[in-house]
Design a protein around this motif. Structure first.
Motif, PDB file in Angstrom:
ATOM      1  N   ALA A  88      -5.208   3.203  46.561  1.00 25.89           N
ATOM      2  CA  ALA A  88      -4.894   2.178  45.560  1.00 25.89           C
ATOM      3  C   ALA A  88      -6.039   1.186  45.448  1.00 25.89           C
ATOM      4  O   ALA A  88      -6.319   0.652  44.367  1.00 25.89           O
ATOM      5  CB  ALA A  88      -3.606   1.455  45.936  1.00 25.89           C
ATOM      6  N   GLN A  89      -6.694   0.935  46.569  1.00 27.19           N
ATOM      7  CA  GLN A  89      -7.952   0.197  46.608  1.00 27.19           C
ATOM      8  C   GLN A  89      -8.889   0.946  47.559  1.00 27.19           C
ATOM      9  O   GLN A  89      -8.422   1.645  48.458  1.00 27.19           O
ATOM     10  CB  GLN A  89      -7.773  -1.242  47.125  1.00 27.19           C
ATOM     11  CG  GLN A  89      -7.024  -2.176  46.216  1.00 27.19           C
ATOM     12  CD  GLN A  89      -5.526  -2.066  46.382  1.00 27.19           C
ATOM     13  OE1 GLN A  89      -5.024  -1.653  47.426  1.00 27.19           O
ATOM     14  NE2 GLN A  89      -4.792  -2.408  45.335  1.00 27.19           N
ATOM     15  N   LYS A 130      -1.654  -0.065  39.680  1.00 24.25           N
ATOM     16  CA  LYS A 130      -1.273   0.864  40.744  1.00 24.25           C
ATOM     17  C   LYS A 130      -1.725   2.287  40.410  1.00 24.25           C
ATOM     18  O   LYS A 130      -1.959   2.617  39.247  1.00 24.25           O
ATOM     19  CB  LYS A 130       0.244   0.846  40.943  1.00 24.25           C
ATOM     20  CG  LYS A 130       0.828  -0.530  41.222  1.00 24.25           C
ATOM     21  CD  LYS A 130       0.311  -1.147  42.506  1.00 24.25           C
ATOM     22  CE  LYS A 130       0.981  -2.485  42.766  1.00 24.25           C
ATOM     23  NZ  LYS A 130       0.476  -3.156  43.979  1.00 24.25           N
ATOM     24  N   PRO A 131      -1.814   3.150  41.433  1.00 30.33           N
ATOM     25  CA  PRO A 131      -2.182   4.546  41.149  1.00 30.33           C
ATOM     26  C   PRO A 131      -1.284   5.196  40.091  1.00 30.33           C
ATOM     27  O   PRO A 131      -1.767   5.972  39.264  1.00 30.33           O
ATOM     28  CB  PRO A 131      -2.039   5.215  42.520  1.00 30.33           C
ATOM     29  CG  PRO A 131      -2.384   4.130  43.490  1.00 30.33           C
ATOM     30  CD  PRO A 131      -1.782   2.886  42.891  1.00 30.33           C
ATOM     31  N   ARG A 168      -9.170  10.441  43.008  1.00 27.77           N
ATOM     32  CA  ARG A 168      -9.315   9.259  43.852  1.00 27.77           C
ATOM     33  C   ARG A 168      -9.851   9.655  45.233  1.00 27.77           C
ATOM     34  O   ARG A 168     -10.723   8.975  45.802  1.00 27.77           O
ATOM     35  CB  ARG A 168      -7.969   8.538  44.016  1.00 27.77           C
ATOM     36  CG  ARG A 168      -7.524   7.760  42.792  1.00 27.77           C
ATOM     37  CD  ARG A 168      -6.139   7.143  43.005  1.00 27.77           C
ATOM     38  NE  ARG A 168      -5.769   6.294  41.880  1.00 27.77           N
ATOM     39  CZ  ARG A 168      -6.068   5.016  41.760  1.00 27.77           C
ATOM     40  NH1 ARG A 168      -6.752   4.417  42.727  1.00 27.77           N
ATOM     41  NH2 ARG A 168      -5.706   4.325  40.705  1.00 27.77           N
ATOM     42  N   GLY A 209      -2.950   2.250  49.885  1.00 32.09           N
ATOM     43  CA  GLY A 209      -2.753   3.646  49.533  1.00 32.09           C
ATOM     44  C   GLY A 209      -2.408   4.552  50.675  1.00 32.09           C
ATOM     45  O   GLY A 209      -2.067   5.723  50.462  1.00 32.09           O
ATOM     46  N   GLN A 221       1.823   0.277  47.043  1.00 32.70           N
ATOM     47  CA  GLN A 221       0.462   0.770  46.834  1.00 32.70           C
ATOM     48  C   GLN A 221       0.282   2.235  47.236  1.00 32.70           C
ATOM     49  O   GLN A 221      -0.837   2.733  47.204  1.00 32.70           O
ATOM     50  CB  GLN A 221      -0.527  -0.093  47.636  1.00 32.70           C
ATOM     51  CG  GLN A 221      -0.534  -1.546  47.229  1.00 32.70           C
ATOM     52  CD  GLN A 221      -1.512  -2.383  48.041  1.00 32.70           C
ATOM     53  OE1 GLN A 221      -2.365  -1.869  48.745  1.00 32.70           O
ATOM     54  NE2 GLN A 221      -1.403  -3.693  47.922  1.00 32.70           N
ATOM     55  N   SER A 222       1.362   2.918  47.605  1.00 37.60           N
ATOM     56  CA  SER A 222       1.172   4.218  48.250  1.00 37.60           C
ATOM     57  C   SER A 222       1.936   5.376  47.637  1.00 37.60           C
ATOM     58  O   SER A 222       1.955   6.477  48.216  1.00 37.60           O
ATOM     59  CB  SER A 222       1.556   4.111  49.729  1.00 37.60           C
ATOM     60  OG  SER A 222       2.923   3.744  49.857  1.00 37.60           O
ATOM     61  N   HIS A 260     -11.094   4.077  40.916  1.00 34.69           N
ATOM     62  CA  HIS A 260     -10.135   4.669  39.979  1.00 34.69           C
ATOM     63  C   HIS A 260     -10.533   6.124  39.760  1.00 34.69           C
ATOM     64  O   HIS A 260     -11.639   6.541  40.138  1.00 34.69           O
ATOM     65  CB  HIS A 260     -10.095   3.890  38.658  1.00 34.69           C
ATOM     66  CG  HIS A 260     -11.414   3.765  37.959  1.00 34.69           C
ATOM     67  ND1 HIS A 260     -11.932   4.767  37.170  1.00 34.69           N
ATOM     68  CD2 HIS A 260     -12.326   2.754  37.926  1.00 34.69           C
ATOM     69  CE1 HIS A 260     -13.091   4.386  36.673  1.00 34.69           C
ATOM     70  NE2 HIS A 260     -13.362   3.166  37.123  1.00 34.69           N
TER      71      HIS A 260
END
Length: 360
Positions: free
Chosen positions: A280-281, A184-185, A251, A133, A158-159, A339
């Motif tokens: 994202a994580q 994914k976001p 998030r 992310g 992821q970003s 999340h």
């Protein structure tokens, strides 16, 4: 408890998602429907670029960006070994060689200070990955690319939504690729992705490449792929875009709460002072990872490991280049539930279980 909760998100935007899907069912243009063009315009505006090309997956988005640059056999592409296989896989599938540069241990992203030493006369692109992310150091990487005349492709799977030095992910380099995999976001309800550029000629080339290299029906100027995003997924993404900024803020709140509670017990994510992350994580580092995972599992807390084996230790991409930071991270990283809809009570359960697990 779930690692990523898509059901709660769906309940929030159910009417918008259902209406979008119903509209596609009514007009029946399941491929290249009007939602595709609308989505591309909105994504390009969000990223701050001139062109977005919707694609069938993040993997195909990476492939098409490389193909648009004409990368092939004998070429080299500099990238990171600490990422999902797709990054190196697409380089290798084109006959090019991924040249792996180790990561910054704080951010897990490619260490920009190590890139220049890896450049050779065969280097045709630099592909940093904006992992977990947070964007890689794109200003430094772009400066290296410009100095050597080498294009930069951001693997932004992821970003999407993150920023670095005031620029948005997917808008900070000549080319970028992102993924809309459901986790994914910003995710759809299947596979999906997109490529971004400020270069009109590259955008047109990518549009042709995603549709079998066609310039007109049954007129093929190049070999391409079937890489189109289907219209149904575009409708889902349009509904999700309306709440995306709010979800990114949520998030960030979850991540801040985690870091405040966990920083004295585990290694928490480090955020560059110039950056924002879409998390994202939420990835920590622990000793005795398998024991910690077992304790979390016993407490009903899901976890995951991204990524246990660096790419250049995978047989199809093997290289004996030293990557001590990537190997150290691969042995210690652990991702816990993250999340936008993780409520404080559930988050407290995660925190308490994790602290208990690392103290054993």
């Amino acid at each position: 408890m779930q690692l990523i909760d898509l059901q709660t998100q769906y309940r929030r935007i159910k009417s918008e998602v259902d209406a979008g899907i119903h509209a596609v069912l009514e007009h029946g243009r399941y491929v290249n429907g009007p939602e595709i063009e609308t989505l591309e315009a909105r994504l390009a505006e969000y990223a701050g670029v001139s062109h977005c090309v919707a694609l069938s997956s993040g993997t195909d988005a990476l492939l098409v960006t490389l193909m648009a640059l004409g990368i092939g056999r004998g070429d080299e592409v500099i990238t990171t070994p600490f990422t999902f296989i797709a990054t190196g896989e697409m380089i290798g599938l084109l006959g090019a060689t991924p040249v792996f540069v180790d990561i910054d241990p704080a951010t897990y992203n490619i260490d920009a200070a190590r890139i220049e030493a890896a450049i050779t006369e065969r280097t045709k692109a630099i592909m940093p990955v904006s992992l977990f992310g947070q964007m890689a150091d794109m200003p430094a990487i772009n400066a290296i690319g410009e100095h050597h005349g080498i294009p930069v492709i951001e693997d932004a799977a992821q970003s999407f939504g993150a920023t670095f030095a005031g620029q948005r992910s997917c808008g900070a380099s000549l080319l970028a690729a992102t993924s809309f995999f459901p986790a994914k976001p910003l995710g759809c309800y299947g596979d999906g992705g997109a490529a971004f550029t400020t270069d009109g000629a590259l955008a047109e080339r990518m549009r042709q490449l995603r549709n079998h290299g066609q310039t007109a029906p049954y007129q093929h100027s190049m070999l391409g792929i079937n890489g189109r995003l289907d219209t149904m997924q575009a409708a889902v993404l349009l509904a999700k875009l309306d709440v995306f900024d709010d979800e990114v803020a949520r998030r960030e709140q979850v991540a801040t709460r985690y870091s405040s509670a966990l920083s004295e017990h585990v290694t928490t994510p480090a955020l560059d002072e110039r950056a924002t992350s879409v998390y994202a994580q939420y990835t920590i580092q622990v000793d005795n990872r398998e024991a910690v995972r077992s304790a979390l599992d016993a407490a009903g807390i899901p976890s995951a490991v991204y990524y246990p084996v660096p790419l250049n230790r995978q047989p199809p991409l093997y290289s004996d280049v030293p990557i001590p930071e990537s190997e150290a991270a691969a042995e210690r990283v652990l991702s816990i539930p993250m999340h936008p809809y993780l409520d404080p009570a559930d988050q407290d359960r995660v925190i308490e279980a994790l602290i208990a697990a690392v103290k054993k």
